[in-house]
Design a protein around this motif. Structure first.
Motif, PDB file in Angstrom:
ATOM      1  N   GLU A  15      82.802 -13.096  61.655  1.00 42.42           N
ATOM      2  CA  GLU A  15      83.833 -12.130  62.000  1.00 42.42           C
ATOM      3  C   GLU A  15      84.957 -12.828  62.751  1.00 42.42           C
ATOM      4  N   CYS A  16      86.125 -12.169  62.777  1.00 39.17           N
ATOM      5  CA  CYS A  16      87.224 -12.642  63.620  1.00 39.17           C
ATOM      6  C   CYS A  16      86.939 -12.263  65.072  1.00 39.17           C
ATOM      7  N   CYS A  34      86.900 -17.670  64.408  1.00 36.59           N
ATOM      8  CA  CYS A  34      85.783 -17.072  63.688  1.00 36.59           C
ATOM      9  C   CYS A  34      84.477 -17.403  64.403  1.00 36.59           C
ATOM     10  N   THR A  37      78.486 -13.032  63.227  1.00 38.32           N
ATOM     11  CA  THR A  37      78.271 -11.661  63.672  1.00 38.32           C
ATOM     12  C   THR A  37      77.217 -11.615  64.770  1.00 38.32           C
ATOM     13  N   CYS A  40      78.826 -12.595  67.941  1.00 40.74           N
ATOM     14  CA  CYS A  40      79.698 -11.522  68.421  1.00 40.74           C
ATOM     15  C   CYS A  40      78.892 -10.482  69.189  1.00 40.74           C
ATOM     16  N   CYS A  60      85.387  -8.646  68.734  1.00 40.13           N
ATOM     17  CA  CYS A  60      85.246  -9.127  67.362  1.00 40.13           C
ATOM     18  C   CYS A  60      85.656  -8.006  66.412  1.00 40.13           C
ATOM     19  N   CYS A  61      85.993  -8.372  65.174  1.00 44.71           N
ATOM     20  CA  CYS A  61      86.320  -7.379  64.151  1.00 44.71           C
ATOM     21  C   CYS A  61      86.084  -7.995  62.782  1.00 44.71           C
ATOM     22  N   ASN A  62      85.857  -7.153  61.799  1.00 43.89           N
ATOM     23  CA  ASN A  62      85.638  -7.649  60.438  1.00 43.89           C
ATOM     24  C   ASN A  62      86.368  -6.807  59.410  1.00 43.89           C
TER      25      ASN A  62
END
Length: 223
Positions: A15-16, A34, A37, A40, A60-62
């Protein structure tokens, strides 16, 4: 989030992320890139960054990246208001606190950085001990204008800019160190434009320059 190299996702999802860090000098900096997950979920409440600073915000976000949009982490930790002012770049080996050092394959660089207001993206090809390596990061705009325009002129692009005068205002440098030679050094002004080898980015800029689509002040592509 789509990574530059698919093999990095072979064993786990990524994830970002974005972190707002307060340094020992009480400066606020942002760290982006990056991470898995799993990391994160485990590190979302970490209070101290690897560089030693205190983490004031970590997310974090995806969300999938859509055309003509930034990565999903560009709007986290209060960055939305800064989005039009700061350039976001790939970031490997350029700073002492980079989690990724120089890489032997440009696709290996997945680390990202929000540059300063007066900085843009850079990429350098180095020969270190006979091994070709790539360095990604941010550099001062004035320095970038100088050596990038000089590099474009050497590629046959007629910019109409007096390199000598520009070098007097900036820093036109030829770097040569024992066992380390910079084979290529280029900058570009758009978000994440340093996404390939220096030679590839230079060829891209030459193409846009010859089509009168390169702004020599900002080094951004004219849409």
């Amino acid at each position: 989030m789509k990574l530059k190299s698919a093999h990095l996702m072979r064993y786990e999802a990524w994830e970002c992320f974005i972190e707002e860090i307060i340094t020992a000098q009480l400066l606020v900096v942002f760290d982006a890139g990056c991470r898995s997950t799993k990391a994160c979920r485990a590190n979302s409440l970490t209070k101290r960054a690897e560089s030693g600073g205190l983490i004031a915000c970590s997310h974090c976000c995806n969300t999938p990246k859509m055309a003509n949009t930034h990565e999903c982490n560009s709007n986290l930790c209060g960055l939305e208001a800064m989005d039009n002012q700061s350039t976001q770049c790939y970031y490997c080996g350029h700073w002492a606190d980079a989690r990724q050092g120089v890489v032997t394959d440009p696709l290996q660089c997945v680390k990202k950085k929000l540059c300063g207001d007066d900085e843009i993206c850079s990429v350098t090809t180095k020969n270190i001990g006979g091994v070709t390596k790539y360095e990604f990061g941010c550099k001062q705009l004035l320095e970038c204008q100088t050596h990038t325009i000089a590099s474009l002129e050497l590629q046959g692009v007629h910019t109409g800019i007096d390199i000598v005068q520009l070098a007097g205002a900036g820093t036109l440098q030829v770097i040569g160190r024992k066992r380390q030679i910079n084979n290529c050094d280029i900058c570009c002004g758009d978000d994440y434009c340093n996404d390939a080898s220096c030679e590839s980015v230079r060829r891209r800029l030459v193409t846009f320059a010859n089509a009168n689509r390169l702004n020599y002040t900002s080094l951004k592509v004219i849409q």
